[in-house]
Write an enzyme that holds these catalytic residues in place. Structure first.
Site, PDB file in Angstrom:
ATOM      1  N   HIS A   1       0.844  -1.199   0.000  1.00  0.00           N
ATOM      2  CA  HIS A   1       0.000   0.000   0.000  1.00  0.00           C
ATOM      3  C   HIS A   1       0.869   1.235   0.000  1.00  0.00           C
ATOM      4  O   HIS A   1       2.034   1.217   0.413  1.00  0.00           O
ATOM      5  CB  HIS A   1      -0.963   0.019   1.192  1.00  0.00           C
ATOM      6  CG  HIS A   1      -0.304   0.387   2.499  1.00  0.00           C
ATOM      7  ND1 HIS A   1      -0.260   1.672   2.985  1.00  0.00           N
ATOM      8  CD2 HIS A   1       0.347  -0.368   3.420  1.00  0.00           C
ATOM      9  CE1 HIS A   1       0.372   1.697   4.142  1.00  0.00           C
ATOM     10  NE2 HIS A   1       0.761   0.465   4.437  1.00  0.00           N
ATOM     11  N   CYS A   2       0.296   2.344  -0.522  1.00  0.00           N
ATOM     12  CA  CYS A   2       0.940   3.656  -0.436  1.00  0.00           C
ATOM     13  C   CYS A   2       0.061   4.535   0.432  1.00  0.00           C
ATOM     14  O   CYS A   2      -0.716   4.030   1.234  1.00  0.00           O
ATOM     15  CB  CYS A   2       1.156   4.245  -1.836  1.00  0.00           C
ATOM     16  SG  CYS A   2      -0.367   4.515  -2.762  1.00  0.00           S
ATOM     17  N   ALA A   3       0.123   5.840   0.252  1.00  0.00           N
ATOM     18  CA  ALA A   3      -0.617   6.752   1.131  1.00  0.00           C
ATOM     19  C   ALA A   3      -2.124   6.633   0.963  1.00  0.00           C
ATOM     20  O   ALA A   3      -2.882   6.819   1.920  1.00  0.00           O
ATOM     21  CB  ALA A   3      -0.177   8.192   0.881  1.00  0.00           C
TER      22      ALA A   3
ATOM     23  N   ARG B   1      -3.637   4.152  -1.670  1.00  0.00           N
ATOM     24  CA  ARG B   1      -4.089   3.009  -2.465  1.00  0.00           C
ATOM     25  C   ARG B   1      -3.558   1.674  -1.954  1.00  0.00           C
ATOM     26  O   ARG B   1      -2.419   1.573  -1.515  1.00  0.00           O
ATOM     27  CB  ARG B   1      -3.658   3.182  -3.923  1.00  0.00           C
ATOM     28  CG  ARG B   1      -4.431   4.232  -4.667  1.00  0.00           C
ATOM     29  CD  ARG B   1      -3.790   4.535  -5.999  1.00  0.00           C
ATOM     30  NE  ARG B   1      -2.686   5.471  -5.860  1.00  0.00           N
ATOM     31  CZ  ARG B   1      -1.866   5.826  -6.827  1.00  0.00           C
ATOM     32  NH1 ARG B   1      -2.020   5.305  -8.019  1.00  0.00           N
ATOM     33  NH2 ARG B   1      -0.903   6.686  -6.622  1.00  0.00           N
TER      34      ARG B   1
END
Length: 469
Positions: free
Chosen positions: A26-28, A30
């Site tokens: 995961h990113c910030a 998504r």
């Protein structure tokens, strides 16, 4: 069972089950899933899941937008279900093998320039704040005139605003070495050599105050302050050369010979071959870009503002990072930002119209926060979760972007930095342009909102295509 655990289970089921998932990261905003078979992913089922704001394939990953904070909780629940989880950087290394050669090249280009953007954003904000402080109207509030500003204060502001661009080749070479497998500190030193005080300063040579050095009486040698492409090419070749030297050097001599030979060969090659050739290429690109941006009757703004978000969804927009950096390094301003900020705000205007017009509680809960996100400069939830999903709102937002881009070109406003748009972008226009900037964004939102409300969305169309109610 908690709601987030249920969402995690629904996500796994909708993407084809645990057997279809290679890894999850995961990113910030998504959740990023590497799947074995794209055909097993049920796009409509994913979009129906609670808290999902959109989903799409990008960079070899199936990316599901949840938003800041929420994505961390969903990821934790998925971790608890026993799936293979990786860091975003680890998964990105796997994903980089996918896509066409062109897509991989663009992705690599972005990997080089994205890490240095934050310091250039900060520099742009410093320029904006200095422009605000130096305005006569502001100084009048404190009973001061421009001549009352001390030399030391001006020197302090120059340190803040000039340093990043003075040493830009060092930043670019460092990042390029990092991406292409070299030792970043060697790249950093190579970049610093390109702007060594021992070389004639590029800005002074351009101004006619200093003569370039002449090697072999024909090759002009100068410093490369503010240059991007020569540093990028030097970093690319240098990283590959370092790796080649290291493979052929005994381990006992590696610490001494590898950096010595890499820097020796690369600084000679950079100053005598790469620099002169690719500085001319860079100048040609800049000339073309400035000519396009200066097209009369607002044509450049109309075209760029209208196409910007269309380019963004293809993933090749990172190419324009280099253009913005070049504009700032050469002219200390960035008209490109002024044009595309309306394209961002327009996506928020279209999503806002959908959110206010629909009677669907789920769609309201998706569209209204997405529009706020776009007004803060992040369009992904609005684009992928709402506008592109329904088609027409996205088109209406493109029209809003074209209208605002046209206005920005006519007004001739120019940012002091890059990468910050919509409401936060105000900070880049504090040097007397803030009212024009606000007008550009208001026009973008108004055009996109009105067109979407009148022609771009209705609940009847939404029911026909089976979207969430």
């Amino acid at each position: 069972m908690s709601e987030n655990r249920k969402i995690a289970q629904d996500v796994i089921e909708a993407v084809g089950g645990k057997g279809n998932i290679q890894s999850v990261a995961h990113c910030a905003t998504r959740l990023r899933i590497m799947v074995n078979d794209k055909e097993k992913v049920n796009q409509e089922q994913v979009e129906q899941i609670s808290k999902v704001k959109g989903a799409f394939y990008n960079s070899g990953q199936y990316q599901i937008i949840f938003g800041t904070g929420t994505v961390n909780r969903i990821y934790e629940e998925i971790t608890g279900l026993g799936l293979d989880t990786k860091s975003a950087s680890e998964q990105k290394k796997e994903a980089v093998k996918s896509g066409s050669k062109f897509q991989r090249a663009i992705r690599t280009f972005g990997d080089v320039f994205v890490p240095i953007i934050p310091v250039l954003v900060a520099t742009g904000l410093f320029m904006g704040v200095r422009g605000l402080v130096m305005q006569e109207q502001i100084l009048d509030l404190f009973g001061m005139q421009p001549e009352d500003i001390s030399e030391n204060f001006l020197l302090f502001t120059q340190v803040l605003t000039d340093t990043a661009f003075a040493f830009l080749p060092a930043l670019v070479a460092w990042s390029t070495f990092r991406v292409f497998g070299g030792t970043p500190i060697i790249g950093l030193v190579l970049g610093l050599m390109l702007v060594s005080p021992s070389l004639p300063n590029a800005y002074d040579v351009a101004g006619g105050n200093v003569e370039a050095l002449r090697f072999f009486d024909i090759i002009p040698v100068v410093g490369y302050q503010g240059s991007v492409i020569p540093a990028f090419i030097a970093g690319l070749i240098g990283a590959k050369l370092e790796r080649a030297i290291r493979k052929r050097t005994p381990e006992s001599l590696d610490l001494i010979l590898t950096p010595f030979l890499t820097l020796l060969v690369m600084i000679a090659l950079s100053l005598l071959v790469i620099g002169p050739i690719f500085h001319a290429v860079e100048q040609g690109i800049l000339d073309v870009a400035t000519n396009v941006l200066s097209w009369p009757f607002g044509l450049a703004g109309l075209l760029i503002g209208g196409l910007n978000q269309l380019i963004v969804i293809t993933g090749v927009h990172h190419v324009f990072n280099m253009l913005e950096i070049q504009l700032l390094a050469e002219f200390n301003n960035n008209p490109y930002n002024a044009i595309v900020t309306g394209a961002v705000a327009a996506q928020g205007g279209a999503a806002l119209a959908v959110g206010l017009k629909t009677k669907s509680a789920k769609l309201k809960a998706l569209a209204l926060p997405s529009s706020l996100s776009a007004f803060l400069g992040i369009t992904e939830p609005a684009v992928f979760g709402v506008n592109l999903r329904y088609g027409k709102p996205f088109i209406m937002a493109l029209i809003g972007g074209a209208a605002s881009g046209f206005l920005a070109s006519i007004l001739g406003i120019k940012a002091t930095g890059m990468a910050v748009t919509a409401l936060p972008g105000i900070l880049l226009y504090l040097d007397g342009q803030v009212l024009q900037y606000i007008l550009v964004n208001v026009v973008a939102v108004a055009v996109a909102f009105v067109l979407t409300w009148m022609f771009g969305f209705s609940d009847k169309e939404q029911e026909k295509i089976g979207k969430p109610e």
